[in-house]
Design a protein around this motif. Structure first.
Motif, PDB file in Angstrom:
ATOM      1  N   UNK A 127       0.874  -1.169   0.000  1.00  0.00           N
ATOM      2  CA  UNK A 127       0.000   0.000   0.000  1.00  0.00           C
ATOM      3  C   UNK A 127       0.915   1.224   0.000  1.00  0.00           C
ATOM      4  N   UNK A 128       0.667   2.137  -0.924  1.00  0.00           N
ATOM      5  CA  UNK A 128       1.501   3.327  -1.082  1.00  0.00           C
ATOM      6  C   UNK A 128       0.767   4.535  -0.501  1.00  0.00           C
ATOM      7  N   UNK A 129       1.486   5.278   0.323  1.00  0.00           N
ATOM      8  CA  UNK A 129       0.916   6.426   1.029  1.00  0.00           C
ATOM      9  C   UNK A 129       1.622   7.721   0.643  1.00  0.00           C
ATOM     10  N   UNK A 130       0.848   8.747   0.574  1.00  0.00           N
ATOM     11  CA  UNK A 130       1.331  10.105   0.339  1.00  0.00           C
ATOM     12  C   UNK A 130       1.458  10.800   1.704  1.00  0.00           C
ATOM     13  N   UNK A 131       2.517  11.582   1.874  1.00  0.00           N
ATOM     14  CA  UNK A 131       2.757  12.285   3.136  1.00  0.00           C
ATOM     15  C   UNK A 131       3.132  13.721   2.854  1.00  0.00           C
ATOM     16  N   UNK A 132       2.589  14.623   3.651  1.00  0.00           N
ATOM     17  CA  UNK A 132       2.889  16.051   3.537  1.00  0.00           C
ATOM     18  C   UNK A 132       3.477  16.527   4.860  1.00  0.00           C
ATOM     19  N   UNK A 133       4.615  17.228   4.783  1.00  0.00           N
ATOM     20  CA  UNK A 133       5.275  17.709   6.002  1.00  0.00           C
ATOM     21  C   UNK A 133       5.676  19.170   5.861  1.00  0.00           C
ATOM     22  N   UNK A 134       5.387  19.910   6.942  1.00  0.00           N
ATOM     23  CA  UNK A 134       5.879  21.275   7.064  1.00  0.00           C
ATOM     24  C   UNK A 134       6.708  21.309   8.341  1.00  0.00           C
ATOM     25  N   UNK A 135       8.003  21.123   8.207  1.00  0.00           N
ATOM     26  CA  UNK A 135       8.866  20.886   9.360  1.00  0.00           C
ATOM     27  C   UNK A 135       8.897  22.059  10.322  1.00  0.00           C
ATOM     28  N   UNK A 136       8.873  23.275   9.810  1.00  0.00           N
ATOM     29  CA  UNK A 136       8.999  24.440  10.661  1.00  0.00           C
ATOM     30  C   UNK A 136       7.824  24.567  11.637  1.00  0.00           C
ATOM     31  N   UNK A 137       6.682  23.999  11.257  1.00  0.00           N
ATOM     32  CA  UNK A 137       5.495  24.042  12.119  1.00  0.00           C
ATOM     33  C   UNK A 137       5.213  22.682  12.770  1.00  0.00           C
ATOM     34  N   UNK A 138       5.926  21.664  12.364  1.00  0.00           N
ATOM     35  CA  UNK A 138       5.654  20.338  12.901  1.00  0.00           C
ATOM     36  C   UNK A 138       4.393  19.703  12.348  1.00  0.00           C
ATOM     37  N   UNK A 139       3.928  20.158  11.177  1.00  0.00           N
ATOM     38  CA  UNK A 139       2.726  19.593  10.581  1.00  0.00           C
ATOM     39  C   UNK A 139       3.100  18.340   9.782  1.00  0.00           C
ATOM     40  N   UNK A 140       2.256  17.328   9.895  1.00  0.00           N
ATOM     41  CA  UNK A 140       2.576  16.038   9.283  1.00  0.00           C
ATOM     42  C   UNK A 140       1.264  15.338   8.963  1.00  0.00           C
ATOM     43  N   UNK A 141       0.983  15.133   7.663  1.00  0.00           N
ATOM     44  CA  UNK A 141      -0.292  14.557   7.243  1.00  0.00           C
ATOM     45  C   UNK A 141      -0.062  13.379   6.313  1.00  0.00           C
ATOM     46  N   UNK A 142      -1.001  12.417   6.399  1.00  0.00           N
ATOM     47  CA  UNK A 142      -0.929  11.207   5.580  1.00  0.00           C
ATOM     48  C   UNK A 142      -2.230  11.009   4.810  1.00  0.00           C
ATOM     49  N   UNK A 143      -2.099  10.405   3.648  1.00  0.00           N
ATOM     50  CA  UNK A 143      -3.262   9.971   2.912  1.00  0.00           C
ATOM     51  C   UNK A 143      -3.698   8.589   3.362  1.00  0.00           C
ATOM     52  N   UNK A 144      -4.745   8.083   2.714  1.00  0.00           N
ATOM     53  CA  UNK A 144      -5.323   6.788   3.093  1.00  0.00           C
ATOM     54  C   UNK A 144      -4.629   5.610   2.425  1.00  0.00           C
ATOM     55  N   UNK A 145      -3.895   5.863   1.387  1.00  0.00           N
ATOM     56  CA  UNK A 145      -3.144   4.809   0.720  1.00  0.00           C
ATOM     57  C   UNK A 145      -3.838   4.257  -0.517  1.00  0.00           C
ATOM     58  N   UNK A 146      -3.030   3.705  -1.409  1.00  0.00           N
ATOM     59  CA  UNK A 146      -3.529   3.039  -2.602  1.00  0.00           C
ATOM     60  C   UNK A 146      -2.723   1.749  -2.802  1.00  0.00           C
ATOM     61  N   UNK A 147      -3.417   0.684  -3.140  1.00  0.00           N
ATOM     62  CA  UNK A 147      -2.777  -0.623  -3.235  1.00  0.00           C
ATOM     63  C   UNK A 147      -2.092  -0.794  -4.589  1.00  0.00           C
ATOM     64  N   UNK A 148      -0.863  -1.268  -4.540  1.00  0.00           N
ATOM     65  CA  UNK A 148      -0.124  -1.651  -5.748  1.00  0.00           C
ATOM     66  C   UNK A 148       0.245  -3.122  -5.610  1.00  0.00           C
ATOM     67  N   UNK A 149      -0.139  -3.906  -6.598  1.00  0.00           N
ATOM     68  CA  UNK A 149       0.170  -5.340  -6.595  1.00  0.00           C
ATOM     69  C   UNK A 149       0.923  -5.682  -7.875  1.00  0.00           C
ATOM     70  N   UNK A 150       2.094  -6.267  -7.706  1.00  0.00           N
ATOM     71  CA  UNK A 150       2.913  -6.671  -8.847  1.00  0.00           C
ATOM     72  C   UNK A 150       3.018  -8.189  -8.832  1.00  0.00           C
TER      73      UNK A 150
END
Length: 117
Positions: free
Chosen positions: A92-115
């Motif tokens: 499962x692949x997740x997207x993450x957004x970070x703003x280090x100066x403020x300590x903000x950290x967000x994640x998406x729900x994910x998307x499945x990749x199957x090979x």
């Protein structure tokens, strides 16, 4: 804050997929964006990241030369182009957004990749 991944699916070894992450409700262009993945029974691991302006990217050794991260600060989207996929890329692949100066950290729900063949 909302991060929504898309583009996952099933592909044969050697194939390609392009993941997208659509961001909303925050100032996307200020954030470092990353992709992580989590395979069954394993911890979540870093895949790639890109700085806020898109000038610098970094990759896990396991994907270097095969994956490319990019972003569009007008469309508020980040992408992961995945080529030469291997069964061990299944996760499962997740997207993450970070703003280090403020300590903000967000994640998406994910998307499945199957090979798999």
């Amino acid at each position: 804050v909302q991060l929504v991944e898309s583009g996952g699916g099933s592909v044969q070894p050697g194939g390609s997929l392009r993941l997208s992450c659509t961001a909303s409700r925050f100032t996307f262009s200020n954030y470092v964006m990353s992709w992580y993945r989590q395979a069954p029974g394993k911890e979540r691991e870093f895949v790639a990241h890109i700085t806020s302006g898109g000038g610098t990217t970094n990759y896990a050794d396991s994907v270097k030369g095969r994956f490319t991260i990019s972003r569009d600060n007008v469309k508020n989207m980040v992408y992961l182009q995945m080529n030469s996929l291997k069964p061990e890329d299944t996760a499962v692949y997740y997207c993450r957004a970070q703003l280090f100066i403020k300590g903000f950290d967000y994640w998406g729900q994910g998307t499945q990749v199957t090979v798999s063949s």
